[in-house]
Design an enzyme around this catalytic site. Structure first.
Site, PDB file in Angstrom:
ATOM      1  N   ASP A   1     -43.183 -16.307  49.130  1.00 54.12           N
ATOM      2  CA  ASP A   1     -43.429 -17.427  50.042  1.00 54.12           C
ATOM      3  C   ASP A   1     -44.675 -17.159  50.879  1.00 54.12           C
ATOM      4  OD1 ASP A   1     -42.612 -19.861  51.676  1.00 54.12           O
ATOM      5  OD2 ASP A   1     -42.651 -18.298  53.221  1.00 54.12           O
TER       6      ASP A   1
ATOM      7  N   LYS B   1     -46.363 -24.235  52.402  1.00 54.24           N
ATOM      8  CA  LYS B   1     -45.866 -25.165  53.407  1.00 54.24           C
ATOM      9  C   LYS B   1     -46.906 -26.225  53.752  1.00 54.24           C
ATOM     10  CE  LYS B   1     -42.923 -21.490  55.145  1.00 54.24           C
ATOM     11  NZ  LYS B   1     -43.550 -20.354  54.418  1.00 54.24           N
TER      12      LYS B   1
ATOM     13  N   TYR C   1     -50.187 -18.705  58.052  1.00 50.85           N
ATOM     14  CA  TYR C   1     -50.157 -17.247  58.060  1.00 50.85           C
ATOM     15  C   TYR C   1     -51.573 -16.687  57.926  1.00 50.85           C
ATOM     16  CZ  TYR C   1     -45.200 -18.085  57.028  1.00 50.85           C
ATOM     17  OH  TYR C   1     -43.889 -18.535  57.054  1.00 50.85           O
TER      18      TYR C   1
END
Length: 339
Positions: free
Chosen positions: A56, A86, A61
């Site tokens: 993931d 995401k 990030y």
């Protein structure tokens, strides 16, 4: 290292199957402290070599750094693991001198703008493919929508974006086969319950709310996932450190009542000669809705530590003793006890 065989579980009613242990990509991007790029790439490679088939990541990030690093490894992996990223944040180029780095030590030179609209989600999806260098991802999570991130007033217009166009974009991506599963990636189960009112979802990445320490998501959320045939990926299984010997809970110093509860749980684990982190890592998988536990090691050595905990056999009697001592929420489904 010899790792016990990984069980695979299916994501809801999709064709996707993932190992019950995954690799989270947030820490690899250098949150709170730097992670060298070679070390991050080596961690992803080590996870794949160990047999983990789910990775993931997210635009947030490292403000693009994690997606770049993950993509560099998984592009050449055969077979390619299941990849999730995401949507909900768009990255905008910025002068590093004026950048809001947040908790990222060395992010790429971008700022983030929240956008949960139809156009925003489609743009986010395409941007992620470019950063990853991939032709597809398997799962898309709506990232950090909810009051925990935006506050009650701030969340209202963003939720409206999701309800009035963003969900349609996700359905379109899934219905046309460009992704295979859609869901939310959040820290609060309540917003996942709100999402069920918008339509059907395949999978929720819920961080920290269904752990050995805290089962606040048990009802009604986890029960609804079983009823609606939605899977749950549990992020943050160590509650930000308190369950691996640290003193932080939800990224802040743990209050006394939490410390006392952890000590009580640890005492039971010691009675069964089970390390507390091993029990914490494996506990979420006792629930039928949970398909995967997603820790975030920062190095191959940290991953080896996680794999050591993964190899520990947990007797059903341990879970039953925790329930008997009221150290699990009533109704928690553990082996040998009917929920």
């Amino acid at each position: 290292m010899t790792v016990r065989p990984f069980e695979k579980r299916r994501i809801a009613q999709t064709e996707l199957g993932v190992t019950t242990l995954g690799l989270g990509g947030a820490s690899l991007a250098g949150i709170f402290s730097a992670v060298p790029a070679d070390q991050a790439r080596a961690t992803v490679s080590h996870a794949l070599d160990a047999g983990i088939t789910y990775v993931d990541t997210a635009p947030q990030y490292g403000l693009g750094r994690s997606e770049h690093l993950v993509g560099e490894v998984v592009r050449s992996a055969k077979p390619r693991p299941v990849i999730s990223t995401k949507v909900g944040r768009l990255l905008k180029p910025v002068d590093p001198a004026s950048q809001d780095k947040g908790n990222w030590v060395d992010p790429l030179p971008f700022d983030q703008a929240y956008d949960y609209s139809y156009e925003g989600i489609m743009r986010s999806y395409e941007d992620s493919l470019q950063r990853l260098g991939l032709d597809r991802v398997d799962m898309l999570y709506v990232h950090d929508i909810g009051t925990a991130t935006h506050g009650e007033a701030g969340n209202m217009p963003l939720w409206s974006q999701l309800a009035n166009g963003g969900y349609r974009a996700l359905r379109e991506l899934r219905d046309t086969g460009r992704v295979k599963a859609i869901g939310l990636g959040v820290n609060e189960w309540e917003v996942c319950m709100d999402a069920f009112a918008l339509g059907d979802w395949d999978v929720f990445l819920l961080a920290g709310r269904y752990t050995l320490l805290e089962q606040t998501a048990l009802s009604p959320f986890m029960a609804t996932c079983v009823e609606r045939h939605a899977s749950v990926v549990v992020g943050g299984p160590f509650n930000s450190g308190i369950l691996v010997g640290g003193d932080t809970f939800n990224y802040a110093k743990a209050p006394d009542h939490v410390v006392r509860r952890v000590r009580a749980i640890e005492a039971v684990c010691k009675d069964f000669d089970v390390p507390l982190p091993a029990a914490a890592l494996q506990f979420p998988l006792t629930h039928p809705a949970v398909c995967n536990v997603l820790p975030g090691p920062r190095s191959p050595a940290e991953l080896d530590g996680i794999l050591d905990w993964w190899n520990v056999a947990i007797p059903a009697d341990l879970w039953q003793e925790l329930a008997r001592r009221d150290l699990l929420a009533p109704g928690t489904p553990v082996p040998g006890i009917s929920s």
